[in-house]
Enzyme design. Structure first.
Site, PDB file in Angstrom:
ATOM      1  N   SER A  37      -0.806   0.776  -7.402  1.00  0.00           N
ATOM      2  CA  SER A  37      -1.858   0.211  -6.671  1.00  0.00           C
ATOM      3  C   SER A  37      -3.079  -0.046  -7.507  1.00  0.00           C
ATOM      4  O   SER A  37      -3.386   1.056  -8.184  1.00  0.00           O
ATOM      5  CB  SER A  37      -2.304   1.020  -5.194  1.00  0.00           C
ATOM      6  OG  SER A  37      -1.271   1.543  -4.422  1.00  0.00           O
ATOM      7  N   HIS A  68       3.346  -9.823   2.703  1.00  0.00           N
ATOM      8  CA  HIS A  68       3.368  -8.952   1.726  1.00  0.00           C
ATOM      9  C   HIS A  68       2.872  -9.745   0.475  1.00  0.00           C
ATOM     10  O   HIS A  68       3.141 -10.886  -0.032  1.00  0.00           O
ATOM     11  CB  HIS A  68       4.811  -8.435   1.463  1.00  0.00           C
ATOM     12  CG  HIS A  68       4.803  -7.362   0.528  1.00  0.00           C
ATOM     13  ND1 HIS A  68       4.362  -7.249  -0.859  1.00  0.00           N
ATOM     14  CD2 HIS A  68       4.880  -5.864   0.808  1.00  0.00           C
ATOM     15  CE1 HIS A  68       4.463  -6.055  -1.286  1.00  0.00           C
ATOM     16  NE2 HIS A  68       4.824  -5.020  -0.290  1.00  0.00           N
ATOM     17  N   HIS A  90       6.337   0.091  -0.022  1.00  0.00           N
ATOM     18  CA  HIS A  90       5.829   1.494   0.379  1.00  0.00           C
ATOM     19  C   HIS A  90       6.789   1.828   1.742  1.00  0.00           C
ATOM     20  O   HIS A  90       6.866   1.209   2.609  1.00  0.00           O
ATOM     21  CB  HIS A  90       4.570   1.612   0.410  1.00  0.00           C
ATOM     22  CG  HIS A  90       3.817   1.670  -0.650  1.00  0.00           C
ATOM     23  ND1 HIS A  90       2.967   0.540  -1.125  1.00  0.00           N
ATOM     24  CD2 HIS A  90       3.624   2.535  -1.554  1.00  0.00           C
ATOM     25  CE1 HIS A  90       2.329   0.706  -2.154  1.00  0.00           C
ATOM     26  NE2 HIS A  90       2.596   2.017  -2.616  1.00  0.00           N
ATOM     27  N   TYR A  92       5.519   4.159   3.620  1.00  0.00           N
ATOM     28  CA  TYR A  92       4.463   4.159   4.758  1.00  0.00           C
ATOM     29  C   TYR A  92       4.184   3.063   5.332  1.00  0.00           C
ATOM     30  O   TYR A  92       3.696   2.973   6.255  1.00  0.00           O
ATOM     31  CB  TYR A  92       3.569   4.892   4.202  1.00  0.00           C
ATOM     32  CG  TYR A  92       2.475   4.136   3.183  1.00  0.00           C
ATOM     33  CD1 TYR A  92       1.891   3.155   3.294  1.00  0.00           C
ATOM     34  CD2 TYR A  92       2.656   4.726   1.748  1.00  0.00           C
ATOM     35  CE1 TYR A  92       1.164   2.556   2.473  1.00  0.00           C
ATOM     36  CE2 TYR A  92       1.748   4.168   0.792  1.00  0.00           C
ATOM     37  CZ  TYR A  92       1.103   2.830   1.207  1.00  0.00           C
ATOM     38  OH  TYR A  92       0.414   2.343   0.217  1.00  0.00           O
ATOM     39  N   GLU A  93       4.593   1.661   4.882  1.00  0.00           N
ATOM     40  CA  GLU A  93       4.421   0.532   5.384  1.00  0.00           C
ATOM     41  C   GLU A  93       5.411   0.335   6.481  1.00  0.00           C
ATOM     42  O   GLU A  93       5.070  -0.732   7.232  1.00  0.00           O
ATOM     43  CB  GLU A  93       4.384  -0.693   4.532  1.00  0.00           C
ATOM     44  CG  GLU A  93       3.092  -0.392   3.419  1.00  0.00           C
ATOM     45  CD  GLU A  93       3.193  -1.574   2.337  1.00  0.00           C
ATOM     46  OE1 GLU A  93       2.668  -2.740   2.480  1.00  0.00           O
ATOM     47  OE2 GLU A  93       4.195  -1.431   1.271  1.00  0.00           O
ATOM     48  N   ALA A 120      -0.880   5.661  -8.329  1.00  0.00           N
ATOM     49  CA  ALA A 120      -2.030   6.529  -8.076  1.00  0.00           C
ATOM     50  C   ALA A 120      -1.393   7.948  -7.613  1.00  0.00           C
ATOM     51  O   ALA A 120      -0.604   7.739  -6.597  1.00  0.00           O
ATOM     52  CB  ALA A 120      -2.733   5.746  -7.350  1.00  0.00           C
ATOM     53  N   MET A 223       2.693   8.919  -3.049  1.00  0.00           N
ATOM     54  CA  MET A 223       3.391   8.148  -1.937  1.00  0.00           C
ATOM     55  C   MET A 223       4.465   7.155  -2.086  1.00  0.00           C
ATOM     56  O   MET A 223       4.843   6.209  -1.319  1.00  0.00           O
ATOM     57  CB  MET A 223       2.535   7.414  -0.692  1.00  0.00           C
ATOM     58  CG  MET A 223       1.351   8.593  -0.188  1.00  0.00           C
ATOM     59  SD  MET A 223       0.281   7.639   0.815  1.00  0.00           S
ATOM     60  CE  MET A 223      -0.979   8.948   0.945  1.00  0.00           C
ATOM     61  N   SER A 224       5.072   7.073  -3.294  1.00  0.00           N
ATOM     62  CA  SER A 224       5.694   6.196  -3.840  1.00  0.00           C
ATOM     63  C   SER A 224       6.736   6.520  -5.081  1.00  0.00           C
ATOM     64  O   SER A 224       6.792   7.828  -5.362  1.00  0.00           O
ATOM     65  CB  SER A 224       5.092   4.900  -4.328  1.00  0.00           C
ATOM     66  OG  SER A 224       4.064   5.506  -5.655  1.00  0.00           O
ATOM     67  N   ASN A 247      -7.872  11.101  -7.881  1.00  0.00           N
ATOM     68  CA  ASN A 247      -8.465  12.306  -7.190  1.00  0.00           C
ATOM     69  C   ASN A 247      -7.983  13.547  -7.276  1.00  0.00           C
ATOM     70  O   ASN A 247      -6.873  13.634  -7.451  1.00  0.00           O
ATOM     71  CB  ASN A 247      -8.669  11.963  -5.674  1.00  0.00           C
ATOM     72  CG  ASN A 247      -7.390  11.820  -5.187  1.00  0.00           C
ATOM     73  OD1 ASN A 247      -6.587  10.933  -5.290  1.00  0.00           O
ATOM     74  ND2 ASN A 247      -7.073  12.749  -4.029  1.00  0.00           N
ATOM     75  N   HIS A 261      -9.547   6.476   0.124  1.00  0.00           N
ATOM     76  CA  HIS A 261      -8.769   5.620  -0.574  1.00  0.00           C
ATOM     77  C   HIS A 261     -10.013   4.640  -1.530  1.00  0.00           C
ATOM     78  O   HIS A 261      -9.598   4.299  -2.450  1.00  0.00           O
ATOM     79  CB  HIS A 261      -8.307   4.540   0.627  1.00  0.00           C
ATOM     80  CG  HIS A 261      -7.617   3.416  -0.235  1.00  0.00           C
ATOM     81  ND1 HIS A 261      -6.566   3.809  -0.921  1.00  0.00           N
ATOM     82  CD2 HIS A 261      -7.469   2.051  -0.169  1.00  0.00           C
ATOM     83  CE1 HIS A 261      -5.694   2.613  -1.283  1.00  0.00           C
ATOM     84  NE2 HIS A 261      -6.450   1.719  -0.911  1.00  0.00           N
TER      85      HIS A 261
HETATM   86  N1  HPA Z   1      -2.472  12.153  -1.943  1.00  0.00           N
HETATM   87  C1  HPA Z   1      -1.422  11.259  -1.572  1.00  0.00           C
HETATM   88  N2  HPA Z   1      -1.127  10.110  -2.560  1.00  0.00           N
HETATM   89  C2  HPA Z   1      -2.329   9.749  -3.091  1.00  0.00           C
HETATM   90  C3  HPA Z   1      -3.287  10.425  -3.433  1.00  0.00           C
HETATM   91  C4  HPA Z   1      -3.391  11.729  -2.849  1.00  0.00           C
HETATM   92  O1  HPA Z   1      -4.379  12.528  -2.849  1.00  0.00           O
HETATM   93  N3  HPA Z   1      -4.219   9.927  -4.409  1.00  0.00           N
HETATM   94  C5  HPA Z   1      -3.723   8.643  -4.471  1.00  0.00           C
HETATM   95  N4  HPA Z   1      -2.547   8.559  -3.788  1.00  0.00           N
END
Ligand code: HPA
Length: 286
Positions: A37, A68, A90, A92-93, A120, A223-224, A247, A261
């Site tokens: 991302s 997409h 993903h 989650y999608e 990320a 998440m990937s 983060n 996000h």
């Molecule tokens: N958790 C899960 N997925 C993420 C995060 C997080 O803190 N930051 C970026 N992708």
């Protein structure tokens, strides 16, 4: 039908997609880069670009991914043939794990030998700072623990063996080269190394979940990536992975910090150029 309901694909389906791509592109890359991302800018660095949308290239078999935005960009990175995947499927999608990993098997059939994955991720390791780049040295396949391993089902020997080894999932020579490259580029002050844990998402982690992940030895959470790496290793590709720590996860009940996000996107923008430099210089050495 918005998402594919197929939970497995036949060899011939991957092959048909690969043959279509071979017939419609001139570049014959050995390196594929999955851009996480906000990290798709890497594809803009390619010369002699040929862009193919997922809808065109992965249909009909990874079926009906209307809307997409993802695309494959074929071209040359510093003179080296590459294919970049901008945007991924993903879990989650709502895509099933076979669709999430569909492009990787297509890459294999295109002749790709090395897969570079970027993502990320949230920093679990307290020593990590926002903006650090983590070399992925290993992963924890949490969806796999819950039965969502992309290799479940009948094994296709033309891709790989029934029980592939994963203790060498991330190529150690590439990691060494990346450390050297980071030093040359002056990026070593924010280069880290660690274990990436995949959760299904899309909700961010609770404080209790973050503490569990820390106890399990994970340094970053996202998440990937993991399903793609499992499938890439199954078919014998060498894998190199980078997580951008966007983060720091919250592990303290007194904290007022919240994962969001916007912070993820802002950090990505801040570090995207360094990440691109690191990857493009590394690709040259591969
Ligand atoms: N958790 C899960 N997925 C993420 C995060 C997080 O803190 N930051 C970026 N992708």
């Amino acid at each position: 039908m918005l998402l594919s309901s197929k939970c497995c694909f036949h060899y011939e389906e991957y092959k048909e997609t690969a043959d279509w791509l071979l017939a419609n592109t001139d570049t014959r890359p050995k390196v594929a880069i999955i851009c996480g991302s906000g990290l798709g800018g890497l594809a803009d660095l390619l010369d002699k670009k040929k862009v193919v949308s997922f809808i065109t290239s992965l249909l009909p078999h990874a079926s009906s991914v209307q809307g997409h935005k993802g695309q494959l960009v074929f071209g040359e990175l510093n003179g080296k043939p590459c294919v970049c995947m901008q945007g991924r499927f993903h879990f989650y999608e709502g895509y099933n794990i076979a669709t999430v990993t569909y492009p990787v098997r297509v890459f294999f059939l295109l002749g790709i030998e090395t897969l570079i994955v970027t993502n990320a991720a949230g920093g679990l390791n307290p020593r990590f700072n926002v903006g650090d780049i983590m070399l992925i040295k290993d992963h924890i396949n949490m969806p796999g623990f819950a039965g969502q391993n992309p290799l479940c089902g009948r094994n296709e020997e033309r891709f790989g063996v029934r029980f592939p080894c994963m203790s060498d999932a991330y190529d150690r020579d590439f990691a060494r080269m990346a450390r050297e490259t980071a030093q040359d580029l002056g990026c070593d002050s924010f280069l880290q190394e660690g274990v990436y844990c995949m959760l299904a998402g899309p909700s961010y982690e609770t404080i209790a979940e973050c503490r569990v992940l820390q106890m399990l030895g994970a340094d970053a959470v996202g998440m990937s990536t993991v399903p793609e790496v499992v499938v890439a290793r199954h078919c014998g590709m060498r894998v190199f992975g980078l997580s951008l720590i966007t983060n720091k996860v919250v592990t303290d009940y007194n904290s007022t910090e919240r994962a969001n996000h916007e912070e993820v996107l802002e950090t990505t923008r801040m570090r995207t150029e360094d990440l691109q430099k690191l990857v493009s210089n590394l690709v040259l050495k591969m």
